[in-house]
Scaffold this active site. Structure first.
Site, short mmCIF file in Angstrom:
data_model
loop_
_atom_site.label_atom_id
_atom_site.label_comp_id
_atom_site.label_asym_id
_atom_site.label_seq_id
_atom_site.Cartn_x
_atom_site.Cartn_y
_atom_site.Cartn_z
N SER A 149 40.57 31.58 38.80
CA SER A 149 41.96 32.00 38.98
C SER A 149 42.54 31.29 40.19
CB SER A 149 42.00 33.52 39.20
OG SER A 149 43.23 33.91 39.74
N TYR A 162 38.83 40.93 43.63
CA TYR A 162 39.06 39.91 42.58
C TYR A 162 39.11 38.51 43.19
CZ TYR A 162 41.25 37.55 38.60
OH TYR A 162 41.53 36.69 37.56
N1 LIG Z 1 45.29 36.91 32.38
C1 LIG Z 1 45.55 36.18 33.46
O1 LIG Z 1 46.69 36.07 33.90
C2 LIG Z 1 44.43 35.46 34.16
C3 LIG Z 1 44.76 34.57 35.17
C4 LIG Z 1 43.73 33.92 35.83
C5 LIG Z 1 42.42 34.13 35.45
N2 LIG Z 1 42.12 35.01 34.48
C6 LIG Z 1 40.71 35.22 34.13
O2 LIG Z 1 40.49 34.91 32.77
C7 LIG Z 1 39.51 35.79 32.22
C8 LIG Z 1 40.07 36.52 31.01
O3 LIG Z 1 41.25 37.21 31.40
P1 LIG Z 1 42.04 38.13 30.37
O4 LIG Z 1 43.37 38.41 30.96
O5 LIG Z 1 41.95 37.56 29.01
O6 LIG Z 1 41.16 39.48 30.47
P2 LIG Z 1 41.13 40.76 29.51
O7 LIG Z 1 41.09 41.96 30.40
O8 LIG Z 1 42.20 40.71 28.48
O9 LIG Z 1 39.71 40.62 28.77
C9 LIG Z 1 38.52 40.71 29.49
C10 LIG Z 1 37.35 40.64 28.54
O10 LIG Z 1 36.13 40.75 29.30
C11 LIG Z 1 35.29 41.72 28.66
N3 LIG Z 1 34.37 42.28 29.65
C12 LIG Z 1 34.64 43.02 30.76
N4 LIG Z 1 33.50 43.36 31.38
C13 LIG Z 1 32.47 42.82 30.67
C14 LIG Z 1 31.06 42.81 30.80
N5 LIG Z 1 30.44 43.44 31.82
N6 LIG Z 1 30.32 42.16 29.88
C15 LIG Z 1 30.92 41.51 28.85
N7 LIG Z 1 32.25 41.49 28.66
C16 LIG Z 1 33.01 42.13 29.57
C17 LIG Z 1 36.26 42.73 28.07
O11 LIG Z 1 35.64 43.53 27.09
C18 LIG Z 1 37.32 41.78 27.51
O12 LIG Z 1 36.86 41.24 26.27
C19 LIG Z 1 39.10 36.72 33.36
O13 LIG Z 1 37.94 36.25 33.98
C20 LIG Z 1 40.28 36.66 34.31
O14 LIG Z 1 39.90 36.93 35.63
C21 LIG Z 1 43.09 35.69 33.81
#
Ligand SMILES: NC(=O)c1ccc[n+]([C@@H]2O[C@H](COP(=O)([O-])OP(=O)(O)OC[C@H]3O[C@@H](n4cnc5c(N)ncnc54)[C@H](O)[C@@H]3O)[C@@H](O)[C@H]2O)c1
Length: 257
Positions: A149, A162
């Site tokens: 991120s 985070y």
């Molecule tokens: N959405 C954003 O704006 C954004 C921006 C930068 C980075 N990210 C990163 O991208 C990744 C995905 O983000 P997102 O928004 O799609 O998240 P999300 O919350 O929509 O999905 C997260 C996923 O991780 C799974 N998960 C959580 N804990 C787990 C565990 N212990 N074991 C296995 N699976 C697990 C959940 O079941 C879900 O499928 C994350 O690492 C997030 O930090 C997201």
């Protein structure tokens, strides 16, 4: 030409594991890879949501399977890796997308929440790299992309776990890239800014917070899913052969401004 440009972007027949794939960015990456001809294994801790997603994608004709696993539990994630290898005989690609977040003032931030965020985002990423890395080292080939991120580089009030977890993930990416370079395993990270999907889910706070975030992004827009998917696929494809240990910011210019 000495090279075939089309094959440089080809991931047909590659076996790809995507964690955190029951929804969000992980689901989108899994779908995109399957549409390019990869055999994709979706992994998530929430079995019910995972199987719903997998069945949706299978109904649309995508070549995907789902394996529930908790990335923070060594036995769980190793069992997943073993099952994938037994079923397909190789694991070419790993996308670490499983992630969680929690915002709270520093004084009130609970230890349990700090542990949870660090466990999933940092320890879980390491354990998954370790479990699948064993097979990649043996086969002498692999591509790993960690979903980091902009907050791995930039700080933010209330972001006591985070942001540090993503900074740790960036350093983990670099250390693994160095150790596994000799094994022909590339390890990179893609570091997006906030997505439009987050805004639609109401995760960006009130209007003032939304405006503040936008003001930090020189391109003046939030990130769309496809702008994350493209760079992830690039890093998994043959054309990224010499790119390793890199943190690729997908942030509309935030981190250079
Ligand atoms: N959405 C954003 O704006 C954004 C921006 C930068 C980075 N990210 C990163 O991208 C990744 C995905 O983000 P997102 O928004 O799609 O998240 P999300 O919350 O929509 O999905 C997260 C996923 O991780 C799974 N998960 C959580 N804990 C787990 C565990 N212990 N074991 C296995 N699976 C697990 C959940 O079941 C879900 O499928 C994350 O690492 C997030 O930090 C997201």
């Amino acid at each position: 030409m000495r090279y075939d440009l089309q094959s440089m972007f080809d991931i047909t027949g590659e076996v790809a594991v995507v964690t955190g794939a029951s929804r969000g960015i992980g689901r989108e990456i899994a779908m995109a890879m399957a549409s390019l001809g990869a055999k994709v294994v979706l992994v998530s801790v929430s079995a019910m949501h995972l199987f719903k997603t997998v069945s949706d994608l299978q109904d649309q004709g995508f070549d995907v399977i789902g394996i529930p696993a908790d990335t923070t539990k060594k036995d769980s994630i190793q069992a997943m890796a073993d099952q994938v290898f037994q079923q397909f005989g190789k694991i070419d690609i790993l996308i670490n997308c499983a992630g969680v977040a929690h915002l709270e003032n520093a004084i009130d931030f609970e230890e349990a929440m700090w542990n949870w965020v660090m466990e999933v985002n940092l320890k879980g990423t390491f354990l998954t790299c370790q479990a699948i890395g064993k097979y990649m080292v043996k086969q002498g080939k692999g591509r790993i992309v960690n979903l980091s991120s902009v907050l791995g580089l930039k700080g933010r009030a209330q972001d006591m776990a985070y942001s540090p977890s993503k900074a740790g993930m960036n350093q983990l990416t670099k250390s693994l890239a160095i150790e596994w370079a000799k094994d022909n395993i590339n390890v990179n990270a893609v570091a997006p800014t906030f997505t439009q999907a987050d805004a639609e889910r109401g995760l960006l706070g009130d209007k003032a917070m939304y405006e503040k975030i936008l003001s930090r992004i020189p391109k003046g827009r939030l990130c769309e899913m496809e702008w994350i998917v493209g760079p992830v696929i690039f890093l998994c494809s043959p054309c990224a052969e010499f790119v390793t240990g890199h943190i690729l910011y997908v942030d509309g210019g935030w981190t250079v401004s």
